[in-house]
Motif scaffolding. Sequence first.
Motif, PDB file in Angstrom:
ATOM      1  N   ILE A   1       0.767 -19.660 -69.887  1.00  0.00           N
ATOM      2  CA  ILE A   1       0.545 -21.012 -70.409  1.00  0.00           C
ATOM      3  C   ILE A   1      -0.909 -21.132 -70.841  1.00  0.00           C
ATOM      4  O   ILE A   1      -1.821 -20.694 -70.136  1.00  0.00           O
ATOM      5  N   PHE A   2      -1.133 -21.697 -72.026  1.00  0.00           N
ATOM      6  CA  PHE A   2      -2.473 -21.898 -72.570  1.00  0.00           C
ATOM      7  C   PHE A   2      -2.888 -23.345 -72.311  1.00  0.00           C
ATOM      8  O   PHE A   2      -2.197 -24.279 -72.739  1.00  0.00           O
ATOM      9  N   VAL A   3      -4.017 -23.527 -71.620  1.00  0.00           N
ATOM     10  CA  VAL A   3      -4.542 -24.865 -71.333  1.00  0.00           C
ATOM     11  C   VAL A   3      -6.037 -24.876 -71.630  1.00  0.00           C
ATOM     12  O   VAL A   3      -6.652 -23.818 -71.832  1.00  0.00           O
ATOM     13  N   SER A   4      -6.619 -26.055 -71.623  1.00  0.00           N
ATOM     14  CA  SER A   4      -8.053 -26.192 -71.878  1.00  0.00           C
ATOM     15  C   SER A   4      -8.861 -25.620 -70.725  1.00  0.00           C
ATOM     16  O   SER A   4      -8.505 -25.781 -69.552  1.00  0.00           O
ATOM     17  N   LYS A   5      -9.973 -24.966 -71.051  1.00  0.00           N
ATOM     18  CA  LYS A   5     -10.839 -24.407 -70.008  1.00  0.00           C
ATOM     19  C   LYS A   5     -11.547 -25.503 -69.221  1.00  0.00           C
ATOM     20  O   LYS A   5     -12.121 -25.257 -68.176  1.00  0.00           O
ATOM     21  N   TYR A   6     -11.493 -26.742 -69.736  1.00  0.00           N
ATOM     22  CA  TYR A   6     -12.165 -27.864 -69.073  1.00  0.00           C
ATOM     23  C   TYR A   6     -11.234 -28.572 -68.081  1.00  0.00           C
ATOM     24  O   TYR A   6     -11.645 -29.524 -67.421  1.00  0.00           O
ATOM     25  N   ASN A   7      -9.978 -28.146 -68.010  1.00  0.00           N
ATOM     26  CA  ASN A   7      -9.052 -28.716 -67.023  1.00  0.00           C
ATOM     27  C   ASN A   7      -9.391 -28.226 -65.621  1.00  0.00           C
ATOM     28  O   ASN A   7      -9.721 -27.055 -65.421  1.00  0.00           O
ATOM     29  N   LYS A   8      -9.305 -29.112 -64.649  1.00  0.00           N
ATOM     30  CA  LYS A   8      -9.476 -28.732 -63.251  1.00  0.00           C
ATOM     31  C   LYS A   8      -8.099 -28.430 -62.667  1.00  0.00           C
ATOM     32  O   LYS A   8      -7.281 -29.326 -62.481  1.00  0.00           O
ATOM     33  N   ILE A   9      -7.855 -27.164 -62.390  1.00  0.00           N
ATOM     34  CA  ILE A   9      -6.534 -26.721 -61.925  1.00  0.00           C
ATOM     35  C   ILE A   9      -6.606 -26.451 -60.429  1.00  0.00           C
ATOM     36  O   ILE A   9      -7.416 -25.634 -59.977  1.00  0.00           O
ATOM     37  N   ALA A  10      -5.773 -27.153 -59.665  1.00  0.00           N
ATOM     38  CA  ALA A  10      -5.788 -27.021 -58.201  1.00  0.00           C
ATOM     39  C   ALA A  10      -4.833 -25.950 -57.703  1.00  0.00           C
ATOM     40  O   ALA A  10      -4.897 -25.561 -56.539  1.00  0.00           O
ATOM     41  N   LEU A  11      -3.926 -25.481 -58.560  1.00  0.00           N
ATOM     42  CA  LEU A  11      -2.922 -24.506 -58.124  1.00  0.00           C
ATOM     43  C   LEU A  11      -3.557 -23.146 -57.836  1.00  0.00           C
ATOM     44  O   LEU A  11      -4.451 -22.690 -58.561  1.00  0.00           O
ATOM     45  N   LYS A  12      -3.078 -22.505 -56.792  1.00  0.00           N
ATOM     46  CA  LYS A  12      -3.560 -21.171 -56.425  1.00  0.00           C
ATOM     47  C   LYS A  12      -2.356 -20.224 -56.318  1.00  0.00           C
ATOM     48  O   LYS A  12      -1.258 -20.629 -55.939  1.00  0.00           O
ATOM     49  N   ASN A  13      -2.586 -18.965 -56.655  1.00  0.00           N
ATOM     50  CA  ASN A  13      -1.568 -17.909 -56.518  1.00  0.00           C
ATOM     51  C   ASN A  13      -0.263 -18.266 -57.238  1.00  0.00           C
ATOM     52  O   ASN A  13       0.825 -18.199 -56.674  1.00  0.00           O
ATOM     53  N   THR A  14      -0.387 -18.699 -58.471  1.00  0.00           N
ATOM     54  CA  THR A  14       0.807 -19.025 -59.248  1.00  0.00           C
ATOM     55  C   THR A  14       1.393 -17.759 -59.860  1.00  0.00           C
ATOM     56  O   THR A  14       0.682 -16.774 -60.122  1.00  0.00           O
TER      57      THR A  14
END
Length: 453
Positions: A421-434
Amino acid sequence: MSKVKTTFFCQNCGAQYAKWQGQCNSCKEWNTIAEEIIQKQEKIAWKSEPTSSNKAPKPLKINEIDSTQEIRMDTTDGELNRVLGGGIVPGSLILLGGEPGIGKSTLLLQISLKLPYKTLYVSGEESQKQIKMRAERITPSGDNCYILTETKTQNIFKQIEAIQPEIVIIDSIQTLHTDYIESTPGSISQIRETTAELIKFAKETNIPVILIGHITKDGNIAGPKILEHMVDTVLQFEGDRNHVYRILRSLKNRFGSTAEIGIYEMLGNGLREVSNPSEILISHKDEELSGTAIASTLEGMRPLMIEIQSLVSTAVYGTPQRSTTGYNAKRLNMILAVLEKRAGFRLGAKDVFLNVTGGISVDDPAIDLAVVAAILSSNEDIPVNKDFCFAGEVGLSGEIRPVNRVDQRIQEAEKLGFSTIFVSKYNKIALKNTGIKIRLVAKIEDIASELFG
């Protein structure tokens, strides 16, 4: 017993007249004068004896008001329950609007046949035999459903008093009329007065009423705008009659969120609930084709994966065409301008067609990145990997902006088997080990280089 007294008011400026006339002398508007009741008979047809509800209410301190949760009535329909916020609130008035033939009557009839509550289905448009034929096509059972063909509200209230239903369905509000108003059914005065009588009935008896409303050629619910203000919930049934999918949206809801949607599939035996809409909105094909990209969007609290299709071709005539289905045409023009100005793609002399599959309309800016990928894929005639999906908003300077609730979008993409999945580098992603690979991009040029080298 006092007599009914009526007068005529201009719906635009409020000027009062003794009789109807075509033009208002005050504001000079035409056909805005309608009849309204200023005093009616005290006796109501459905009210046989005085009740405690006639007592004048007393003011209470806010901390003295009972705050226990109202028990909702389960409709046995998961999609309708979601849109209503958990079920029908007793004493509420729900208005359902939509195009002719979209399935409003079918939806409410099949729900009334399955409800565990005693239901009165009042139709002013079909005979009892017609409704019986449709009911047999939908479901053979329905012991709790009573069918009444009547348009006069006084007679409807008499039957309600005799049957004592727990839910009342009116099909449709534009066919009802009351003795208190002499104008024809469907007029502004009749719609307002019949709705007011139903609201008073619902609030005093705590019996919910569901109304079906016609819409105008502009897509608005027919009748005065005050109709939508009077009811508690306004639902819109949408969809293309050439497609089998229908979307139920909440435009107004005093008891829940207006961001939720319900999705149905129109079949020969009625409407089927679609619990996982992402699977129906993505076409399953063996070979990869250019001009197709998958976007991760949100409708209310529900994440959806939708397919964006694009076709870019050389303009045959001097002026290139820009055509969209299910997507904002002005936003497409903006994205094409950004691609030409910031990324150097020469699209000014080419036709661009864009389509959101499934017959749905999406206004979530998070699908911008998938739109860019689909346009570039068609322009270069190189297919996008079918295991890729996108979630990002495109800014005017060509940057990829962050989107809300990105974690939900990523989880939905992973659940449906996407690898990246392509998302913005400025997004804060809380998911780990996906299990899905998350690719961070900052500009349109990054997407072009990642996908097409």
